[in-house]
Design a protein around this motif. Sequence first.
Motif, PDB file in Angstrom:
ATOM      1  N   LYS A 155      50.800 -24.900  84.105  1.00  0.00           N
ATOM      2  CA  LYS A 155      50.806 -23.584  84.759  1.00  0.00           C
ATOM      3  C   LYS A 155      49.516 -22.822  84.455  1.00  0.00           C
ATOM      4  CE  LYS A 155      52.590 -20.308  87.208  1.00  0.00           C
ATOM      5  NZ  LYS A 155      52.816 -20.490  88.651  1.00  0.00           N
ATOM      6  N   THR A 156      49.065 -22.916  83.215  1.00  0.00           N
ATOM      7  CA  THR A 156      47.821 -22.246  82.837  1.00  0.00           C
ATOM      8  C   THR A 156      46.644 -22.850  83.594  1.00  0.00           C
ATOM      9  OG1 THR A 156      48.718 -21.818  80.630  1.00  0.00           O
ATOM     10  CG2 THR A 156      46.338 -21.600  80.902  1.00  0.00           C
ATOM     11  N   PHE A 157      46.626 -24.178  83.717  1.00  0.00           N
ATOM     12  CA  PHE A 157      45.593 -24.843  84.506  1.00  0.00           C
ATOM     13  C   PHE A 157      45.600 -24.322  85.947  1.00  0.00           C
ATOM     14  CE2 PHE A 157      44.973 -28.498  81.513  1.00  0.00           C
ATOM     15  CZ  PHE A 157      43.588 -28.506  81.558  1.00  0.00           C
ATOM     16  N   GLN A 158      46.821 -24.194  86.495  1.00  0.00           N
ATOM     17  CA  GLN A 158      46.965 -23.750  87.881  1.00  0.00           C
ATOM     18  C   GLN A 158      46.419 -22.334  88.071  1.00  0.00           C
ATOM     19  OE1 GLN A 158      51.000 -24.062  89.352  1.00  0.00           O
ATOM     20  NE2 GLN A 158      50.597 -22.646  91.033  1.00  0.00           N
ATOM     21  N   ILE A 159      46.727 -21.450  87.128  1.00  0.00           N
ATOM     22  CA  ILE A 159      46.265 -20.062  87.208  1.00  0.00           C
ATOM     23  C   ILE A 159      44.746 -20.007  87.139  1.00  0.00           C
ATOM     24  CG2 ILE A 159      46.202 -17.858  85.962  1.00  0.00           C
ATOM     25  CD1 ILE A 159      49.139 -18.423  85.150  1.00  0.00           C
ATOM     26  N   LEU A 160      44.165 -20.724  86.173  1.00  0.00           N
ATOM     27  CA  LEU A 160      42.707 -20.707  86.025  1.00  0.00           C
ATOM     28  C   LEU A 160      42.019 -21.382  87.204  1.00  0.00           C
ATOM     29  CD1 LEU A 160      42.406 -21.496  82.213  1.00  0.00           C
ATOM     30  CD2 LEU A 160      41.984 -19.317  83.344  1.00  0.00           C
ATOM     31  N   LYS A 161      42.629 -22.444  87.711  1.00  0.00           N
ATOM     32  CA  LYS A 161      42.060 -23.153  88.860  1.00  0.00           C
ATOM     33  C   LYS A 161      41.971 -22.237  90.068  1.00  0.00           C
ATOM     34  CE  LYS A 161      40.741 -27.211  90.570  1.00  0.00           C
ATOM     35  NZ  LYS A 161      39.617 -28.001  90.003  1.00  0.00           N
ATOM     36  N   SER A 162      42.997 -21.350  90.219  1.00  0.00           N
ATOM     37  CA  SER A 162      43.003 -20.423  91.356  1.00  0.00           C
ATOM     38  C   SER A 162      41.847 -19.428  91.276  1.00  0.00           C
ATOM     39  CB  SER A 162      44.336 -19.662  91.401  1.00  0.00           C
ATOM     40  OG  SER A 162      44.440 -18.741  90.322  1.00  0.00           O
ATOM     41  N   MET A 163      41.279 -19.272  90.086  1.00  0.00           N
ATOM     42  CA  MET A 163      40.138 -18.378  89.899  1.00  0.00           C
ATOM     43  C   MET A 163      38.823 -19.147  89.779  1.00  0.00           C
ATOM     44  SD  MET A 163      41.759 -15.457  87.352  1.00  0.00           S
ATOM     45  CE  MET A 163      42.463 -16.607  86.181  1.00  0.00           C
ATOM     46  N   GLY A 164      38.887 -20.447  90.027  1.00  0.00           N
ATOM     47  CA  GLY A 164      37.677 -21.261  89.999  1.00  0.00           C
ATOM     48  C   GLY A 164      37.247 -21.684  88.618  1.00  0.00           C
ATOM     49  N   ILE A 165      38.184 -21.719  87.656  1.00  0.00           N
ATOM     50  CA  ILE A 165      37.871 -22.100  86.277  1.00  0.00           C
ATOM     51  C   ILE A 165      38.575 -23.413  85.955  1.00  0.00           C
ATOM     52  CG2 ILE A 165      38.114 -21.439  83.844  1.00  0.00           C
ATOM     53  CD1 ILE A 165      38.060 -18.513  84.815  1.00  0.00           C
ATOM     54  N   ASP A 166      37.852 -24.380  85.448  1.00  0.00           N
ATOM     55  CA  ASP A 166      38.406 -25.709  85.197  1.00  0.00           C
ATOM     56  C   ASP A 166      38.717 -25.965  83.731  1.00  0.00           C
ATOM     57  OD1 ASP A 166      38.170 -26.494  87.911  1.00  0.00           O
ATOM     58  OD2 ASP A 166      36.028 -26.864  87.617  1.00  0.00           O
ATOM     59  N   GLU A 167      38.528 -24.988  82.884  1.00  0.00           N
ATOM     60  CA  GLU A 167      38.682 -25.189  81.439  1.00  0.00           C
ATOM     61  C   GLU A 167      39.819 -24.337  80.877  1.00  0.00           C
ATOM     62  OE1 GLU A 167      36.366 -23.761  77.357  1.00  0.00           O
ATOM     63  OE2 GLU A 167      35.395 -23.592  79.318  1.00  0.00           O
ATOM     64  N   VAL A 168      40.758 -24.986  80.204  1.00  0.00           N
ATOM     65  CA  VAL A 168      41.818 -24.245  79.513  1.00  0.00           C
ATOM     66  C   VAL A 168      41.359 -23.976  78.098  1.00  0.00           C
ATOM     67  CG1 VAL A 168      44.136 -24.365  78.560  1.00  0.00           C
ATOM     68  CG2 VAL A 168      43.740 -25.105  80.880  1.00  0.00           C
ATOM     69  N   THR A 169      41.396 -22.735  77.724  1.00  0.00           N
ATOM     70  CA  THR A 169      40.945 -22.357  76.397  1.00  0.00           C
ATOM     71  C   THR A 169      42.044 -21.553  75.711  1.00  0.00           C
ATOM     72  OG1 THR A 169      39.178 -21.258  75.175  1.00  0.00           O
ATOM     73  CG2 THR A 169      39.852 -20.260  77.258  1.00  0.00           C
ATOM     74  N   LYS A 170      41.735 -20.902  74.632  1.00  0.00           N
ATOM     75  CA  LYS A 170      42.732 -20.115  73.902  1.00  0.00           C
ATOM     76  C   LYS A 170      43.052 -18.812  74.633  1.00  0.00           C
ATOM     77  CE  LYS A 170      44.291 -22.213  70.286  1.00  0.00           C
ATOM     78  NZ  LYS A 170      45.738 -22.377  70.075  1.00  0.00           N
ATOM     79  N   LEU A 171      43.423 -18.978  75.895  1.00  0.00           N
ATOM     80  CA  LEU A 171      43.744 -17.834  76.738  1.00  0.00           C
ATOM     81  C   LEU A 171      44.989 -17.109  76.242  1.00  0.00           C
ATOM     82  CD1 LEU A 171      42.664 -16.511  79.318  1.00  0.00           C
ATOM     83  CD2 LEU A 171      44.181 -17.976  80.632  1.00  0.00           C
ATOM     84  N   ASP A 172      45.899 -17.871  75.621  1.00  0.00           N
ATOM     85  CA  ASP A 172      47.157 -17.258  75.154  1.00  0.00           C
ATOM     86  C   ASP A 172      46.901 -16.202  74.086  1.00  0.00           C
ATOM     87  OD1 ASP A 172      46.386 -19.450  73.432  1.00  0.00           O
ATOM     88  OD2 ASP A 172      48.284 -19.152  72.388  1.00  0.00           O
ATOM     89  N   CYS A 173      45.840 -16.372  73.302  1.00  0.00           N
ATOM     90  CA  CYS A 173      45.539 -15.398  72.244  1.00  0.00           C
ATOM     91  C   CYS A 173      45.220 -14.031  72.847  1.00  0.00           C
ATOM     92  CB  CYS A 173      44.353 -15.878  71.409  1.00  0.00           C
ATOM     93  SG  CYS A 173      44.696 -17.362  70.448  1.00  0.00           S
ATOM     94  N   VAL A 174      44.415 -14.022  73.905  1.00  0.00           N
ATOM     95  CA  VAL A 174      44.061 -12.768  74.564  1.00  0.00           C
ATOM     96  C   VAL A 174      45.299 -12.147  75.191  1.00  0.00           C
ATOM     97  CG1 VAL A 174      42.655 -11.698  76.365  1.00  0.00           C
ATOM     98  CG2 VAL A 174      41.722 -13.585  75.010  1.00  0.00           C
ATOM     99  N   CYS A 175      46.090 -12.953  75.893  1.00  0.00           N
ATOM    100  CA  CYS A 175      47.311 -12.452  76.531  1.00  0.00           C
ATOM    101  C   CYS A 175      48.267 -11.871  75.497  1.00  0.00           C
ATOM    102  CB  CYS A 175      48.000 -13.573  77.304  1.00  0.00           C
ATOM    103  SG  CYS A 175      47.093 -14.145  78.749  1.00  0.00           S
TER     104      CYS A 175
END
Length: 245
Positions: A155-175
Amino acid sequence: MVSGQEDRQASVSKRAPWDVIVSRPSRGIDLLVDVVAILNDTTATMVACAFKEEACQVGIIVGTGTNAFYMEKLSKCSKLEGDPEIDLNRIKFLKMSSGMYLGDLVRLILVRLARENLLFDGKTDGISEKGVFLTEYISEIEREFLEDDDQIFSKTFQILKSMGIDEVTKLDCVCTLVSTRAAHLIAAATAALLNRMGRQFVSIEIDGSVYRFHSTFSRLYDKKLSELIDMHLKYQLVLSIDGSG
């Protein structure tokens, strides 16, 4: 003899200024609705609870916006004059706690981290536009990082992909930082109300999309509220059933 149309017109001409006409042309009817009261959604939330819970004294909405209503003695109410500093602080509070803004707060943090070359190889194109990171993404990403034991993070990949980002990072920390701060701010505001009221037990009716659907918000809010209220006070949280309409 008065026709149906004339009869409706005569009825409309006699209506009180607070009545509302609900028109259903497809069915050929007009409904004359008597408006008994216009309530803020927090008030309606508390009233909905009060029918079944006598101790209900507080109504809270945590959704697109954040607001609260509580019962207060008239002797404690004084007229408030307009204060630009109070208004500014209120706006800051809303922007740090309301669903309308949380997604964009995360986006702004990600933009800053990317510009400092700490995320996304320094690229900000996909997240530079306001509104591309929805508040609902925060909950979806946090839930996935908590529950995805295989660490696939589809799901995180899908969200980032929709914004043109191909890298999953420690996004959960910011959220998590943004949503936790929001829960703690609203808990602090609620604790201020309960401490001011000084009632030994209060039932709090609460509603709103952020409170209902965020994966950890209600737990974070409850935990922080229990830490901040005076030791002799007790409360219970009741999820509103259509109190806000």
